[in-house]
Design a protein around this motif. Structure first.
Motif, PDB file in Angstrom:
ATOM      1  N   GLY A 137       0.813  -1.205   0.000  1.00  0.00           N
ATOM      2  CA  GLY A 137       0.000   0.000   0.000  1.00  0.00           C
ATOM      3  C   GLY A 137       0.849   1.258   0.000  1.00  0.00           C
ATOM      4  O   GLY A 137       1.823   1.360   0.746  1.00  0.00           O
ATOM      5  N   VAL A 138       0.494   2.227  -0.836  1.00  0.00           N
ATOM      6  CA  VAL A 138       1.219   3.501  -0.898  1.00  0.00           C
ATOM      7  C   VAL A 138       0.901   4.290   0.364  1.00  0.00           C
ATOM      8  O   VAL A 138      -0.258   4.479   0.719  1.00  0.00           O
ATOM      9  CB  VAL A 138       0.830   4.309  -2.156  1.00  0.00           C
ATOM     10  N   THR A 139       1.935   4.750   1.039  1.00  0.00           N
ATOM     11  CA  THR A 139       1.768   5.451   2.305  1.00  0.00           C
ATOM     12  C   THR A 139       2.258   6.895   2.278  1.00  0.00           C
ATOM     13  O   THR A 139       1.964   7.654   3.179  1.00  0.00           O
ATOM     14  CB  THR A 139       2.514   4.706   3.429  1.00  0.00           C
ATOM     15  N   SER A 140       3.019   7.273   1.253  1.00  0.00           N
ATOM     16  CA  SER A 140       3.542   8.634   1.213  1.00  0.00           C
ATOM     17  C   SER A 140       3.826   9.064  -0.225  1.00  0.00           C
ATOM     18  O   SER A 140       4.304   8.268  -1.034  1.00  0.00           O
ATOM     19  CB  SER A 140       4.839   8.718   2.027  1.00  0.00           C
ATOM     20  N   ILE A 141       3.504  10.322  -0.514  1.00  0.00           N
ATOM     21  CA  ILE A 141       3.825  10.938  -1.806  1.00  0.00           C
ATOM     22  C   ILE A 141       4.358  12.336  -1.514  1.00  0.00           C
ATOM     23  O   ILE A 141       3.825  13.045  -0.658  1.00  0.00           O
ATOM     24  CB  ILE A 141       2.586  11.037  -2.723  1.00  0.00           C
ATOM     25  N   SER A 142       5.417  12.726  -2.225  1.00  0.00           N
ATOM     26  CA  SER A 142       5.975  14.059  -2.039  1.00  0.00           C
ATOM     27  C   SER A 142       6.435  14.609  -3.389  1.00  0.00           C
ATOM     28  O   SER A 142       7.329  14.039  -4.022  1.00  0.00           O
ATOM     29  CB  SER A 142       7.158  14.007  -1.067  1.00  0.00           C
ATOM     30  N   PHE A 171       7.781  13.478  -8.742  1.00  0.00           N
ATOM     31  CA  PHE A 171       7.377  13.208  -7.373  1.00  0.00           C
ATOM     32  C   PHE A 171       7.935  11.871  -6.922  1.00  0.00           C
ATOM     33  O   PHE A 171       8.303  11.022  -7.727  1.00  0.00           O
ATOM     34  CB  PHE A 171       5.853  13.263  -7.196  1.00  0.00           C
ATOM     35  N   ALA A 172       8.025  11.712  -5.608  1.00  0.00           N
ATOM     36  CA  ALA A 172       8.482  10.463  -5.001  1.00  0.00           C
ATOM     37  C   ALA A 172       7.287   9.802  -4.341  1.00  0.00           C
ATOM     38  O   ALA A 172       6.400  10.477  -3.814  1.00  0.00           O
ATOM     39  CB  ALA A 172       9.561  10.744  -3.964  1.00  0.00           C
ATOM     40  N   SER A 173       7.269   8.472  -4.385  1.00  0.00           N
ATOM     41  CA  SER A 173       6.239   7.721  -3.668  1.00  0.00           C
ATOM     42  C   SER A 173       6.920   6.647  -2.839  1.00  0.00           C
ATOM     43  O   SER A 173       7.999   6.171  -3.168  1.00  0.00           O
ATOM     44  CB  SER A 173       5.235   7.076  -4.639  1.00  0.00           C
ATOM     45  N   GLY A 174       6.273   6.292  -1.736  1.00  0.00           N
ATOM     46  CA  GLY A 174       6.793   5.238  -0.876  1.00  0.00           C
ATOM     47  C   GLY A 174       5.649   4.368  -0.406  1.00  0.00           C
ATOM     48  O   GLY A 174       4.503   4.804  -0.339  1.00  0.00           O
ATOM     49  N   TRP A 210       6.982   5.694   5.480  1.00  0.00           N
ATOM     50  CA  TRP A 210       5.874   6.407   6.104  1.00  0.00           C
ATOM     51  C   TRP A 210       5.903   7.902   5.801  1.00  0.00           C
ATOM     52  O   TRP A 210       4.874   8.547   5.757  1.00  0.00           O
ATOM     53  CB  TRP A 210       5.892   6.190   7.614  1.00  0.00           C
ATOM     54  N   ARG A 211       7.089   8.454   5.560  1.00  0.00           N
ATOM     55  CA  ARG A 211       7.206   9.897   5.329  1.00  0.00           C
ATOM     56  C   ARG A 211       8.338  10.156   4.351  1.00  0.00           C
ATOM     57  O   ARG A 211       9.405   9.559   4.443  1.00  0.00           O
ATOM     58  CB  ARG A 211       7.502  10.592   6.657  1.00  0.00           C
ATOM     59  N   LEU A 212       8.097  11.076   3.410  1.00  0.00           N
ATOM     60  CA  LEU A 212       9.101  11.531   2.446  1.00  0.00           C
ATOM     61  C   LEU A 212       9.182  13.048   2.549  1.00  0.00           C
ATOM     62  O   LEU A 212       8.154  13.723   2.572  1.00  0.00           O
ATOM     63  CB  LEU A 212       8.691  11.150   1.020  1.00  0.00           C
ATOM     64  N   LYS A 213      10.391  13.577   2.590  1.00  0.00           N
ATOM     65  CA  LYS A 213      10.542  15.030   2.706  1.00  0.00           C
ATOM     66  C   LYS A 213      11.769  15.475   1.920  1.00  0.00           C
ATOM     67  O   LYS A 213      12.902  15.093   2.222  1.00  0.00           O
ATOM     68  CB  LYS A 213      10.705  15.413   4.189  1.00  0.00           C
TER      69      LYS A 213
END
Length: 176
Positions: A6-11, A20-23, A61-64
């Motif tokens: 499941g995708v949990t983060s997009i930045s 953009f990055a996805s995680g 969980w988080r991308l910054k």
């Protein structure tokens, strides 16, 4: 649709409007050019491929993105701790022609925005594993401060940059 968890983060990249990055839970950070997500070739939909991907050793969980370095991404990777990922060597062109024109992201970001990006490189450059539980939060601490040089009367400006991360299970926050 590409992620196996499941995708949990997009930045979105702060300076490259199409990137953009996805995680996700599959422990992979992927970089994308949004223009490829809706592209069609000869009436057949092209497979949606990321520009690059890197395993960060834990569910993302988080991308910054870094506030001043266009090629640096901070990742909170749950059980894997935190990672700093370097993104480099954007190659311009399209997937069919692979025009090999490498650009430096910081110096040429305006040129990159007008061209399709077909690949880039990613690698983990730093790991932080001090959390006793899952790392959920991460952000940059970045500011300029004045330092007093005792040898002269001038104050020098010093740039300070560190990462911060946190976990609510072990009730901890770290600056590293």
């Amino acid at each position: 649709e590409y992620e196996s968890g499941g995708v949990t983060s997009i930045s979105y990249h702060p300076n490259l409007e199409y990137v953009f990055a996805s995680g996700s839970y599959d422990e992979i950070v992927r970089l994308w050019d949004i223009r490829y997500l809706s592209s069609f070739s000869s009436g057949n939909k092209k497979k949606k491929q990321p520009l690059a991907s890197v395993n960060v050793g834990g569910g993302v969980w988080r991308l910054k993105w870094h506030p001043s370095k266009d090629n640096v991404l901070l990742v909170a990777a749950m059980h894997g701790g935190c990672r700093i990922v370097n993104v480099s060597d954007f190659v311009l062109g399209d997937n069919d022609e692979k025009e090999e024109e490498t650009k430096d992201v910081v110096a040429e970001k305006k040129n990159i925005n007008s061209n399709l990006i077909c690949s880039c490189k990613t690698n983990v450059v730093k790991e932080f594993k001090e959390h006793q539980s899952m790392a959920y939060g991460a952000d940059w601490i970045y500011f300029s401060s004045l330092t007093n040089n005792e040898d002269d009367d001038d104050d020098d400006e010093k740039e300070v940059e560190v990462a911060a991360s946190c976990s609510f299970y072990d009730k901890s926050a770290f600056i590293w």
